[in-house]
Design an enzyme around this catalytic site. Structure first.
Site, PDB file in Angstrom:
ATOM      1  N   HIS A  86      12.087 -52.333   3.312  1.00 61.78           N
ATOM      2  CA  HIS A  86      13.007 -53.354   3.820  1.00 61.78           C
ATOM      3  C   HIS A  86      12.862 -53.386   5.345  1.00 61.78           C
ATOM      4  O   HIS A  86      12.523 -52.370   5.951  1.00 61.78           O
ATOM      5  CB  HIS A  86      14.423 -52.917   3.426  1.00 61.78           C
ATOM      6  CG  HIS A  86      15.509 -53.904   3.705  1.00 61.78           C
ATOM      7  ND1 HIS A  86      16.076 -54.033   4.947  1.00 61.78           N
ATOM      8  CD2 HIS A  86      16.150 -54.787   2.902  1.00 61.78           C
ATOM      9  CE1 HIS A  86      17.037 -54.957   4.900  1.00 61.78           C
ATOM     10  NE2 HIS A  86      17.089 -55.432   3.667  1.00 61.78           N
ATOM     11  N   ASP A 137      15.245 -43.826   1.906  1.00 62.77           N
ATOM     12  CA  ASP A 137      16.155 -44.975   1.895  1.00 62.77           C
ATOM     13  C   ASP A 137      16.601 -45.209   0.451  1.00 62.77           C
ATOM     14  O   ASP A 137      15.856 -45.756  -0.365  1.00 62.77           O
ATOM     15  CB  ASP A 137      15.433 -46.204   2.449  1.00 62.77           C
ATOM     16  CG  ASP A 137      16.284 -47.468   2.347  1.00 62.77           C
ATOM     17  OD1 ASP A 137      17.451 -47.368   1.917  1.00 62.77           O
ATOM     18  OD2 ASP A 137      15.771 -48.550   2.692  1.00 62.77           O
ATOM     19  N   LYS A 144      26.469 -51.944  -1.779  1.00 65.69           N
ATOM     20  CA  LYS A 144      25.634 -52.032  -2.986  1.00 65.69           C
ATOM     21  C   LYS A 144      26.137 -51.072  -4.069  1.00 65.69           C
ATOM     22  O   LYS A 144      25.814 -51.218  -5.233  1.00 65.69           O
ATOM     23  CB  LYS A 144      24.167 -51.730  -2.653  1.00 65.69           C
ATOM     24  CG  LYS A 144      23.544 -52.776  -1.716  1.00 65.69           C
ATOM     25  CD  LYS A 144      22.063 -52.546  -1.542  1.00 65.69           C
ATOM     26  CE  LYS A 144      21.517 -53.108  -0.257  1.00 65.69           C
ATOM     27  NZ  LYS A 144      21.438 -54.558  -0.178  1.00 65.69           N
ATOM     28  N   CYS A 170      14.123 -59.788   3.132  1.00 67.79           N
ATOM     29  CA  CYS A 170      13.999 -58.836   4.247  1.00 67.79           C
ATOM     30  C   CYS A 170      12.840 -57.882   4.015  1.00 67.79           C
ATOM     31  O   CYS A 170      12.920 -56.686   4.344  1.00 67.79           O
ATOM     32  CB  CYS A 170      15.291 -58.048   4.463  1.00 67.79           C
ATOM     33  SG  CYS A 170      16.634 -59.069   5.037  1.00 67.79           S
TER      34      CYS A 170
HETATM   35  C1  LIG Z   1      15.908 -50.986   0.220  1.00 69.04           C
HETATM   36  C2  LIG Z   1      16.923 -51.413   1.246  1.00 69.04           C
HETATM   37  N1  LIG Z   1      17.025 -50.735   2.373  1.00 69.04           N
HETATM   38  C3  LIG Z   1      17.933 -51.049   3.315  1.00 69.04           C
HETATM   39  C4  LIG Z   1      18.790 -52.121   3.149  1.00 69.04           C
HETATM   40  C5  LIG Z   1      19.758 -52.432   4.232  1.00 69.04           C
HETATM   41  O1  LIG Z   1      21.072 -52.350   3.787  1.00 69.04           O
HETATM   42  P1  LIG Z   1      22.234 -52.752   4.799  1.00 69.04           P
HETATM   43  O2  LIG Z   1      21.953 -54.193   5.191  1.00 69.04           O
HETATM   44  O3  LIG Z   1      23.478 -52.628   4.029  1.00 69.04           O
HETATM   45  O4  LIG Z   1      22.127 -51.861   5.949  1.00 69.04           O
HETATM   46  C6  LIG Z   1      18.705 -52.874   1.981  1.00 69.04           C
HETATM   47  C7  LIG Z   1      19.563 -54.062   1.793  1.00 69.04           C
HETATM   48  O5  LIG Z   1      19.201 -54.997   1.102  1.00 69.04           O
HETATM   49  C8  LIG Z   1      17.760 -52.508   1.002  1.00 69.04           C
HETATM   50  O6  LIG Z   1      17.643 -53.184  -0.140  1.00 69.04           O
END
Ligand SMILES: Cc1ncc(COP(=O)(O)O)c(C=O)c1O
Length: 417
Positions: free
Chosen positions: A134, A211, A237, A375
């Site tokens: 991401h 992550d 989430k 993203c």
């Molecule tokens: C794999 C992964 N990492 C990081 C994030 C970032 O999450 P946040 O926007 O809540 O910081 C997301 C959000 O879609 C994600 O799917």
């Protein structure tokens, strides 16, 4: 939709209709149609117990934490710290000193990039990520690499969307200062071999950040079993509120790291000449935290565990198989992300139709999916496409909703015939 689709022989492990009743928003209609919410990888819906916990905090005990001797402040502090202890249990950390509340996963990764990695990085050093990260696990590393002259290295993925582990291992060099890898891809659904990732890095003395933003609401994530150095997750989430995230870090790392942000609560003393830092984990929690968020997250983790991660995973596996068949029965649809080990994500493209048009038309049928690059632009580039449509699953989804998606996609086909 197509009744000839065979039902996979996986027994449903829990009563999904009962679970649905816990989520008030699922009773809504959208454009006159029952809502089929299939955008869970972006954020999940909240059960009533989470909404009640947040409302009850503001109604009954609202006060700032860690600062007051009065009754409400003490109760707010207890509730906030009980949230931290619940997070510790959920991820099986050794101590609450290892659990820092952040705003989200993104902030946790930035904290590690700037406070742990940046002081260690010299020109020519390397940071290793994967090709399915991401943006929040790419951009912070680019920033610290730019500031220090270090290089960002990227472990490749294959055509199924699986990490090529031998390449990952080859890219762990004597110059690698940290590896930061997703547990589950939000764009592809791939579950990565996190234990092997940590084992390979550890063998070369390289710290690892995992992550777990996506993984943590689909499967058990145990930091002791993984033996990772850092791990991030994001409350919204996990069926919890927005604005609260979790950073796990080994206590020895946290002890050695400087603060990320300065302000109230993170200090033990302040003079104009010099300040000193509070104990863990407060050193990393500057300013008034998201107290309601921690309380809401506590309720959300209770809800997940009461439902049972194994039951949730079995239900979602059934849905993933069923949804895969639904999509494969529609002409011109190609799945992006066919890893042998994947969960809860159906990313796809349709011949001759832009994903945004797919999203708009299925929305008219009450079906909420996400379209775009999720993203994860480098993933799109890897597969040679600008975007996908993505249906993503959670514990309250049903086969009927996937049928509704299938019907809506047939409608897209008709519109673009
Ligand atoms: C794999 C992964 N990492 C990081 C994030 C970032 O999450 P946040 O926007 O809540 O910081 C997301 C959000 O879609 C994600 O799917």
């Amino acid at each position: 939709m197509t009744p000839e689709i065979a039902a996979p022989a996986v027994p449903l492990a829990f009563d999904v209709q009962r679970a649905r009743a816990d989520f008030p928003i699922l009773a809504r209609t959208i454009n006159g149609k029952p809502l089929a919410y299939l955008d869970n990888a972006a954020t999940t819906q909240k059960p009533q117990v989470v909404l009640d916990a947040i409302a009850s905090y503001y109604t009954n005990i609202n006060a700032n934490v860690h600062r007051g001797v009065h009754e409400l402040s003490a109760r707010a502090t207890d509730a906030y710290e009980a949230g931290r202890e619940r997070v510790r249990q959920y991820f099986n950390a050794a101590s609450v000193h290892e659990i820092v509340f952040t705003r989200n996963a993104t902030e946790g990764i930035n904290l590690v990039a700037f406070s742990f990695a940046r002081p260690r990085l010299k020109p020519g050093d390397e940071v290793l990520i994967s090709a399915m990260e991401h943006h929040s696990n790419i951009v912070p590393w680019q920033l610290v690499c730019e500031a220090t002259g270090a290089h960002l290295k990227v472990a490749p993925i294959d055509d199924r969307g699986e990490l090529i582990l031998e390449e990952f291992d080859r890219l762990l060099t004597p110059r690698t200062r940290i590896a930061s890898i997703t547990h589950m891809s939000n764009a592809l659904g791939t579950i990565t071999p996190v234990r092997d990732i940590v084992r390979l890095a550890r063998a070369k003395g390289i710290p690892v950040l995992i992550d777990a933003s996506q993984a943590a609401y689909h499967m058990r994530v145990d930091v002791k079993a993984l033996d990772c150095d850092f791990l991030v997750a994001t409350g919204h989430k996990l069926y919890g509120p927005t604005g609260i995230g979790v950073l796990y870090g080994k206590e020895a790392h946290f002890e050695a790291m400087p603060p990320f942000m300065g302000g109230g609560d993170m200090i033990s003393s302040v003079t104009f000449e010099k300040s000193s830092w509070n104990v863990l984990p407060y050193k990393f929690e500057a300013g008034t935290p998201d107290i309601a968020g921690a309380i809401g997250l506590h309720a959300a983790l209770d809800y997940i565990d009461a439902t049972g991660l194994d039951a949730i995973a079995a239900h979602e596996r059934d849905l993933l198989e069923y949804g895969t068949q639904v999509l494969q029965s529609i002409d011109g649809i190609r799945l992006i992300g066919t890893a042998r080990n994947k969960a809860s994500i159906l990313s796809f493209v349709m011949d001759g139709v832009h994903p945004h048009d797919i999203g708009t038309i299925v929305d008219r049928e009450g079906v909420a999916i996400r379209t775009g690059h999720h993203c994860a632009q480098p993933v799109m580039e890897r597969f040679g496409i600008p975007a996908t449509a993505r249906a993503s699953l959670a514990l309250y989804n049903t086969r009927e909703e996937l049928d509704a998606l299938g019907r809506a996609l047939q409608r897209v086909r008709e519109v673009f015939a």
